[in-house]
Scaffold this motif. Structure first.
Motif, short mmCIF file in Angstrom:
data_model
loop_
_atom_site.label_atom_id
_atom_site.label_comp_id
_atom_site.label_asym_id
_atom_site.label_seq_id
_atom_site.Cartn_x
_atom_site.Cartn_y
_atom_site.Cartn_z
N GLN A 13 41.89 33.62 26.02
CA GLN A 13 40.75 34.54 26.17
C GLN A 13 41.28 35.91 26.59
O GLN A 13 41.63 36.70 25.74
CB GLN A 13 39.72 33.96 27.12
CG GLN A 13 39.06 32.70 26.51
CD GLN A 13 37.93 32.11 27.31
OE1 GLN A 13 37.30 32.76 28.12
NE2 GLN A 13 37.67 30.84 27.11
N CYS A 14 41.45 36.16 27.89
CA CYS A 14 42.01 37.48 28.24
C CYS A 14 43.47 37.59 27.85
O CYS A 14 43.99 38.67 27.62
CB CYS A 14 41.83 37.77 29.72
SG CYS A 14 43.02 36.93 30.81
N CYS B 201 47.51 35.00 31.03
CA CYS B 201 48.29 33.82 31.37
C CYS B 201 49.07 33.27 30.19
O CYS B 201 49.94 32.42 30.35
CB CYS B 201 47.36 32.70 31.87
SG CYS B 201 46.32 32.04 30.54
N CYS C 251 45.02 29.32 34.64
CA CYS C 251 44.22 30.09 33.67
C CYS C 251 42.81 30.12 34.23
O CYS C 251 42.20 29.08 34.44
CB CYS C 251 44.25 29.45 32.29
SG CYS C 251 43.16 30.32 31.13
N ARG C 252 42.29 31.32 34.45
CA ARG C 252 40.95 31.44 35.01
C ARG C 252 39.88 31.50 33.93
O ARG C 252 38.70 31.42 34.25
CB ARG C 252 40.92 32.69 35.89
CG ARG C 252 39.70 32.83 36.80
CD ARG C 252 39.50 31.67 37.74
NE ARG C 252 38.76 32.04 38.93
CZ ARG C 252 38.10 31.16 39.68
NH1 ARG C 252 38.11 29.88 39.37
NH2 ARG C 252 37.47 31.57 40.76
N CYS C 253 40.31 31.64 32.67
CA CYS C 253 39.31 31.87 31.61
C CYS C 253 38.94 30.61 30.83
O CYS C 253 37.78 30.40 30.52
CB CYS C 253 39.83 32.88 30.59
SG CYS C 253 40.26 34.50 31.23
S1 FES Z 1 43.19 33.45 29.20
FE1 FES Z 1 42.64 34.65 30.90
S2 FES Z 1 43.71 33.74 32.53
FE2 FES Z 1 44.13 32.44 30.84
#
Ligand code: FES
Ligand code: FES
Length: 879
Positions: free
Chosen positions: A98-99, A102, A134-136
């Motif tokens: 996502q972002c 990580c 991974c926070r996402c």
């Molecule tokens: S994709 Fe955003 S922290 Fe893993």
């Protein structure tokens, strides 16, 4: 300084460095290795800095230079082109990123796993990834990507990527390949010639008077360009999204109000010199007793925390019907106090900003905030300059979840660049990040709710008190939203809701995914379960009897007249609920609702510009932030759907080239507003294409799109006799199933998304939200002692790792939203709204204990998760 020699990606390198210099710093600063990210150095807790050293995976923030001498270091930059293509393709095909902050670290770990050539089950893969945070994503699709990689290695065939950008297709993420490989820079990866590095001096006290600030020792350190304090600020020192109550630098004679207040900024030739100099700034304080308890804070006579507002930041009241009479005549009444904890966003990318003076007196500000125009406005105000002087540019960030709505170091960075005349970059480390940005509110919630003999809800009296910390941020709006959603997605004829946000000397609380709704969901779902027991019906039946239908009135007073998919979500999870119960499992169910768009009377605008470039690409300007949620990908899909052009034509950009004036990317509204504006602009481009012109013919043309939402009403008000607090709502039902030991085994989610513009990304958002919701329910917290967080370590904060994720089954319900782009509504927040309530119900089914305080760390489900090490006793003591 010692001489160190080692091999980097097959090439011999050498450098002089202190023996304790960390490899992560050397790789990033001396060798510009972009795939190695710094998420938490030197804590060794996130895995973003992973490298292979002599073929073994290690966090490079765990290695000082002595440990690197003579070794072979491999980063993703040194991996063969074929392998890089495989990893990037697999992550895109599986929507495993996502972002992307990580991801490069994970990719290198997976390369190491794949090179060993051993088959692995999903559970084994999850365990192998436990060092990575991974926070996402919720890890589900990361493991899907690993399986694709293993399969491709076996078959010799690359995973297939879809390339249809049409609405309803799972177009791979924009710039997904670059993110997977770490070649798309985040702010902290961007180098500018002649750049200085900044560091900030933070208050160690939650409340103290600043007696004096002595910068002389810091200024004398070799390599220091300038030390800046409050008296150097040329413009207005005070910033804030709603109230200007937050100084970017605290002056001598004033009070510090929390442990993230900035006393001084150092600009120096290197990050290490800047930090060393910051440690030499001497601040004399007169400590004052901090105000830490919101109950005490709002009592008459309490010390005023913030000089610009009394301690009651906000008061929201919603009243309808005769509550006392309805409760008195109810067949059953339950009362209780539910409590939720302070939550840290823990986005993987700590905040960073870069400011570059331009010729002609302008300043280029590279920010990773959630509102590029708000950042520009506030920075200009601090500098005492017109907004036109600032060219603000968003660098898509490494996660935000609401925690990057307020500025952290944008203004300080710009100030340092202005006062030195040189480019300046400031990067926060993990501790500074946690100290500075606002959190999710702890809220104490007193509920009394009644129902008739059949379980139909009759009345609710609700009192909410949130700890909003030292600065307003958007804390008042969070409690307003909590009040407006306090009855959940249920029909309750008589309500009396009161919500307050209190200033304290704790860290500020503001926006975080769910915006006050997670908290009240936990409480109202608990009330429904307690009432269902009294009535003698199960949780599904109780919710079915009370779920809002078209024509019902929502908590906020709005009559629901469209796009209400709640019943469909309940029906979608019905078999899972009864099936698991029938097989003897402990099961919990909760429903959720979350607004799309800020609403509550706010005028909301979305603007878009499509500019046809010389190479026949189309720049797609919008004012909203890509922060991993996939906004850029879905607005490309809108443009593709309207114009029929291929997705590769469109290049999303967010900067102040055009006066788009968008506010924060918040309230699940990015798709709604940017989407509607993009469709408007794309329709104009399509007209020219239909007239026979090609993009080559249209080079230089600019197409404008705009949308405005101005028909929502503030709490307690009407427009033309109508209450419409929100443009749109998403609806959800979640079933949590425990295993025989009481651990969470499976989560069934049915969520009304309006229209699934990109089904794979919808699922990915929901999986990530469920991971966050389980952490919220069971393990996550950020307690403070004397206003200071007791830990800065992700493991102790309690964020889930890959092995902790249960199976997640998702059903996307499409209940067309007429005001949404192609029928879509916001989905980013809702996925974690019902989770804690469903977990609490499942736990009660398991052991008979009704838990009313988050996190539920005393439960078997929490004990099965080996993170979150803050002791219960400590939490109580430290409030
Ligand atoms: S994709 Fe955003 S922290 Fe893993
Ligand atoms: S930066 Fe090294 S583990 Fe987080």
């Amino acid at each position: 300084m010692n001489l160190y020699q080692f091999s980097l990606n097959g090439n011999p390198v050498q450098l002089h460095a202190p023996s304790d210099r960390l490899l992560v710093e050397v790789l990033r600063e001396n060798f510009q290795i972009g795939s190695v990210k710094n998420g938490c150095a030197p804590q060794q807790q996130c895995g973003a800095c992973l490298i292979l050293i002599n073929g073994i995976p290690k966090n490079s923030c765990a290695l000082d230079m002595e440990k690197v001498q003579g070794k072979e270091v491999l980063t993703l930059e040194g991996v063969s082109a074929d392998e890089r293509q495989l990893y990037a393709t697999a992550f895109q095909a599986a929507a495993g990123l996502q972002c992307g902050f990580c991801t490069p670290g994970l990719v290198l770990r997976i390369k190491w796993l794949a090179d060993r050539g051993r088959p692995m089950s999903r559970a084994e893969i999850a365990r192998a990834l436990t060092g990575h945070l991974c926070r996402c994503t919720g890890y589900v699709k990361i493991i899907d990507a690993v399986e694709l990689i293993f399969e491709a290695k076996r078959s010799g065939r690359l995973p297939q990527l879809g390339d249809s950008g049409a609405v309803g297709q799972s177009l791979p993420r924009y710039q997904g390949s670059e993110l997977a490989l770490g070649t798309r820079p985040f702010v902290a990866d961007i180098e500018v010639a002649g750049m200085l590095h900044g560091a900030v001096v933070l208050s160690p006290h939650a409340r103290a008077r600043v007696v004096g600030i002595d910068t002389s020792r810091a200024a004398a350190l070799a390599g220091v360009e300038k030390v800046i304090t409050a008296k150097d600020v040329p413009g207005d020192r005070w910033v804030g999204q709603i109230y200007k109550d937050w100084p970017v630098l605290v002056a001598e004679g004033e009070e510090v109000r929390y442990v993230g207040d900035v006393l001084a900024i150092v600009a120096a030739e290197s990050p290490s010199i800047a930090r060393a100099a910051a440690a030499l700034v001497q601040v004399a304080y007169e400590p004052l007793p901090p105000v830490l308890d919101p109950v005490e804070a709002i009592k008459p006579g309490a010390p005023q925390v913030n000089p610009r507002h009394d301690n009651v930041l906000s008061l929201t009241k919603i009243e309808r019907g005769e509550v006392d009479a309805a409760l008195a005549s109810s067949a059953h009444v339950v009362s209780g106090t539910w409590r939720t904890q302070r939550i840290e966003h823990l986005f993987l990318e700590p905040e960073a900003a870069l400011a570059v003076p331009l010729e002609g007196g302008k300043l280029h500000l590279l920010t990773q905030g959630q509102g590029v125009f708000d950042d520009r406005r506030q920075v200009a105000s601090v500098l005492g300059e017109p907004e036109e002087n600032i060219f603000a540019e968003l660098v898509p960030n490494g996660g935000a979840f609401g925690g990057k709505e307020d500025m952290t170091i944008q203004a300080q960075t710009a100030l340092a660049a202005r006062l030195t005349g040189r480019p300046v970059r400031i990067e926060l480390n993990r501790e500074e990040s946690i100290r500075m940005h606002p959190k999710r509110h702890p809220i104490t919630m007193e509920y009394t709710v009644g129902c008739d003999a059949q379980g139909h809800l009759t009345a609710a009296r609700i009192n909410l008190l949130g700890d909003s910390g030292a600065y307003a941020s958007v804390g008042g709006k969070v409690l307003e939203r909590a009040a407006g959603h306090a009855c959940g997605p249920y029909r309750i004829p008589a309500i009396d809701i009161e919500a307050r946000a209190a200033y304290t000397n704790n860290p500020p609380c503001g926006a975080m995914r769910g915006f006050g709704v997670n908290q009240t969901s936990f409480a109202i779902e608990g009330c429904l379960d307690l009432l269902a027991k009294k009535v003698g019906i199960d949780g599904w039946e109780m919710r079915w009897r009370n779920a809002v239908r078209i024509g019902d009135v929502f908590s906020s007073g709005q009559v629901l007249d469209k796009s209400l998919g709640l019943e469909r979500t309940l029906l979608a999870v019905k078999d899972a609920y009864y099936g698991a119960r029938g097989s003897g499992r402990a099961v919990g169910l909760a429903c959720g609702v979350k607004n799309s768009g800020i609403g509550n009377g706010a005028i909301e605008k979305g603007k878009c510009r499509l500019e046809v470039e010389a190479d026949a690409s189309v720049s797609l300007y919008s004012g909203f932030t890509e922060m991993g949620q996939g906004l850029f990908t879905v607005i490309i899909q809108f443009a593709v759907e309207v114009t029929g052009l291929p997705p590769s034509v469109f290049r999303p950009k967010v900067n102040s080239r055009f006066e788009l004036g968008s506010g924060q990317t918040t309230g699940s509204r990015g798709t709604l507003l940017a989407g509607r504006a993009t469709i408007d602009a794309a329709t104009k481009l399509k007209k020219d294409l239909d007239a026979g012109q090609t993009l080559r013919d249209l080079v230089g043309r600019i197409y404008e799109g705009e949308t405005t939402i101005d028909d929502t009403t503030a709490p307690g008000q009407t427009k033309n006799g109508i209450i419409k607090t929100h443009t749109s709502f998403g609806w959800s039902s979640q079933v949590v199933v425990l295993d025989e030991a009481g651990a969470v085994e499976r989560v069934h989610v049915a969520q009304d998304v309006g229209r699934a513009i990109n089904p794979q990304q919808c699922e990915a958002q929901i999986e990530g939200a469920v991971a966050m919701g389980l952490g919220y329910a069971l393990t996550e917290e950020l307690p403070c002692r004397d206003g200071m967080p007791v830990t800065f370590k992700p493991r102790e904060i309690g964020v889930l790792r890959a092995p902790h994720m249960p199976k997640v089954d998702i059903t996307l319900i499409e209940e067309h939203e007429p005001e949404g782009p192609f029928g879509a509504k916001g989905i980013g927040e809702l996925g974690l709204v019902p989770t804690a309530g469903a977990v609490a119900a499942a736990l009660e089914a398991f052991d008979g204990v009704r838990r009313m305080t988050l996190p539920m760390k005393d439960s078997p489900a929490a004990r099965a998760i080996d993170v979150g090490l803050i002791k219960d006793g400590d939490r109580d003591q430290w409030h």
